[in-house]
Design an enzyme around this catalytic site. Structure first.
Site, short mmCIF file in Angstrom:
data_model
loop_
_atom_site.label_atom_id
_atom_site.label_comp_id
_atom_site.label_asym_id
_atom_site.label_seq_id
_atom_site.Cartn_x
_atom_site.Cartn_y
_atom_site.Cartn_z
N SER A 262 1.73 41.54 3.20
CA SER A 262 0.51 42.14 2.66
C SER A 262 -0.07 43.10 3.68
CB SER A 262 -0.51 41.05 2.33
OG SER A 262 -1.15 40.66 3.52
N LYS A 263 -1.06 43.85 3.20
CA LYS A 263 -1.71 44.84 4.05
C LYS A 263 -2.16 44.23 5.37
CE LYS A 263 -4.16 46.39 0.56
NZ LYS A 263 -5.37 46.70 -0.16
N ARG A 264 -2.59 42.98 5.29
CA ARG A 264 -3.13 42.35 6.49
C ARG A 264 -2.11 42.20 7.60
NH1 ARG A 264 -5.02 37.15 4.37
NH2 ARG A 264 -3.46 37.85 2.93
N ASP A 265 -0.80 42.20 7.24
CA ASP A 265 0.23 42.06 8.28
C ASP A 265 0.20 43.22 9.25
OD1 ASP A 265 1.50 39.60 7.64
OD2 ASP A 265 2.13 40.57 5.80
#
Ligand code: GLU
Length: 502
Positions: A262-265
């Site tokens: 996800s973007k958070r990675d």
């Protein structure tokens, strides 16, 4: 009819590897069947809308070499391809469902619904309880007066939603091309909202109306949408439309397998998961990955070509297209492996000529260009090109050609012998003749022999001096390019650290 597939991202942020892979399989499917690949921007969730997102998506697809045939910018026969420009179309279709009594209006407030959910965690708004709630189907409700409306225009108050009337009483079957027949239990179905309080359609309504009107034949999307498949079938039935075929791609998991990528990675772990720069996060392009290497890597995440072997794991798009069939797709989640991505990139970089490397990665070569004429730059690249996994490695590998290195004292200590000083003195004096490369090399070897200094000792001492460590390209190639002045500085610096290592 030729297949028509679509990639339908919501512009809520950057396009990451998961979305790219979905787009890629749609692209490959269209290309391999002579079909059409559509990009549709699903921007009906106004609270999550990001104004830079659509451009990031479009630029990424173009840079990666998987451009759509029809899109908001290119246009096409079934446009507009941006959902925010199709609101009148959705309204018309909502009205059709109201008129046909396949949908109804509901007035329950968010607070009321929250209370119901807090009381019963498994609460679903559906046929078992809808007649007790605030909607036009409840005979006790003041909203019952709207039971026969033919359009949302007939509702004379604000703040309502339109819900799908799901009246399935028996389990029914849906088909996923990868997983086969899936039986759906009706008690899991909800009267999904089709038109939101803000007057915008939900994803479910807009997505289906568009797939129908845009003549989508195959919906190829991420597995996270599999739970929506039953409700999508109910909506197709409500309109009396034939549903397209559905195929849900396996999830893409993070390297530690703890959840989907996800973007958070990018934010939490610094993984390069975007093709192109997003805000302060460098993308794969900015780190020196080749678009066709990324495509090659992603194509093998969840798909394998017939007769895959190590040897043919490296391929270009044109070689993949004829091989692509959905039979090669897998059901199991695929795990993103950044080392493998790097390795794949390395394989593709090794196949490039020095001038192609210059074209792709010029942003990493500014200092080299400032130090050398273009012909030397190209020659230096051919010396180091096999040592490069990604473009950013050029900074590390060209460093020794540009400025004096830092000496790795541990390695220097291991190399140190009683010949250290003599080698450095001789090398410095021999530099007067460095212009004649072959003679220079011959003389150095002759000198070592005459002093009984093993060649290995001499070469390692010089490597520490010139490169700062024991690895790197051929030493005489480096000497050939680096100026005499810089080499003298390196010798003097090495002499100055001798007291620290002997
Ligand atoms: N807009 C959805 C998304 O953001 C598309 C899902 C679909 O392809 O049906 O992923």
């Amino acid at each position: 009819m030729k297949p028509r597939v679509r990639f339908a991202p919501s512009p809520t942020g950057p396009l990451h590897l998961g979305g790219i892979r979905t787009a890629l399989f749609n692209y490959l499917f269209a290309q391999s069947t002579g079909g059409t690949f559509v990009l549709r921007i699903e921007d009906t969730d106004r609270s999550r809308y990001h104004p830079e997102s659509e451009k990031h998506i479009v630029d990424s697809l173009n840079w990666l070499g998987i451009p759509p045939d029809e899109s908001p910018t290119i246009g096409g026969p079934y446009g507009p391809y941006r959902q925010s420009q199709r609101l009148d179309i959705y309204k018309k279709h909502i009205d059709v469902l109201l008129k046909d009594k396949k949908a109804y209006v509901a007035f329950d407030t968010s607070e009321e619904l929250k209370q119901l959910r807090d009381k019963d965690k498994s609460f679903l708004y559906n046929q078992s309880n809808r007649k007790e709630l605030a909607n036009s189907l409840n005979p006790q409700s003041i909203y019952h007066k709207y039971q026969n409306i033919r359009s949302i225009d007939d509702v004379d108050v604000e703040n309502f939603v339109v819900r799908l009337k799901v009246n399935q009483s028996r389990p029914f079957e849906v088909v996923d091309e990868l997983r086969g027949i899936i039986t759906v239990e009706t008690q899991t179905l909800e009267d999904k909202v089709l038109l939101k309080r803000d007057g915008w359609p939900t994803y479910h309504l807009a997505d289906i109306v568009d797939d129908y009107l845009m003549k989508t034949t195959h919906v190829v999307r991420g597995e996270e949408w599999l739970p929506s498949l039953p409700i999508h079938h109910v909506i197709y039935d409500a309109f009396g439309w034939k549903a397209p075929q559905f195929l849900h791609l396996p999830l893409l998991l993070r390297p530690d397998k703890k959840g989907k990528i996800s973007k958070r990675d990018a934010i939490l772990n610094g993984y390069p998961i975007f093709a192109l720069q997003w805000e302060e996060f460098a993308g794969l392009k900015e780190r020196g990955y080749l678009p066709h290497a990324i495509i090659n890597y992603l194509a093998l995440l969840g798909w394998s070509p017939p007769n895959l072997s190590k040897r043919n794991e490296i391929f270009l798009m044109d070689q993949t297209i004829p091989d692509f069939t959905i039979d090669g797709l897998q059901k199991n989640p695929a795990v993103v492996d950044f080392d493998k991505l790097k390795w794949t990139n390395h394989q593709h970089v090794s196949g490039l000529s020095p001038s192609e490397i210059l074209n792709h990665f010029d942003s990493f070569l500014t200092e080299l260009y400032q130090t050398y004429p273009p012909s030397d730059v190209e020659n230096i690249i051919s010396l180091i090109k096999n040592r490069i996994e990604i473009g950013a490695d050029l900074v590390r590998e060209t460093h020794v050609f540009i400025r004096e290195p830092q000496i790795n004292l541990n390695e220097a200590q291991k190399v140190y012998t009683e010949h250290w000083g003599a080698i450095l003195d001789y090398f410095q004096s021999a530099l007067d003749f460095k212009e004649n490369a072959s003679l220079f090399k011959k003389n150095i070897f002759k000198w070592a022999k005459s002093k009984n200094i093993p060649l290995r000792i001499m070469m390692q001492t010089l490597r520490i001096t010139i490169v700062g460590q024991l690895s790197g390209p051929d030493l005489f190639d480096i000497i050939n390019f680096v100026s005499r002045d810089s080499l003298i500085k390196r010798v003097q610096h090495t002499k100055s650290i001798t007291s620290k290592i002997n």
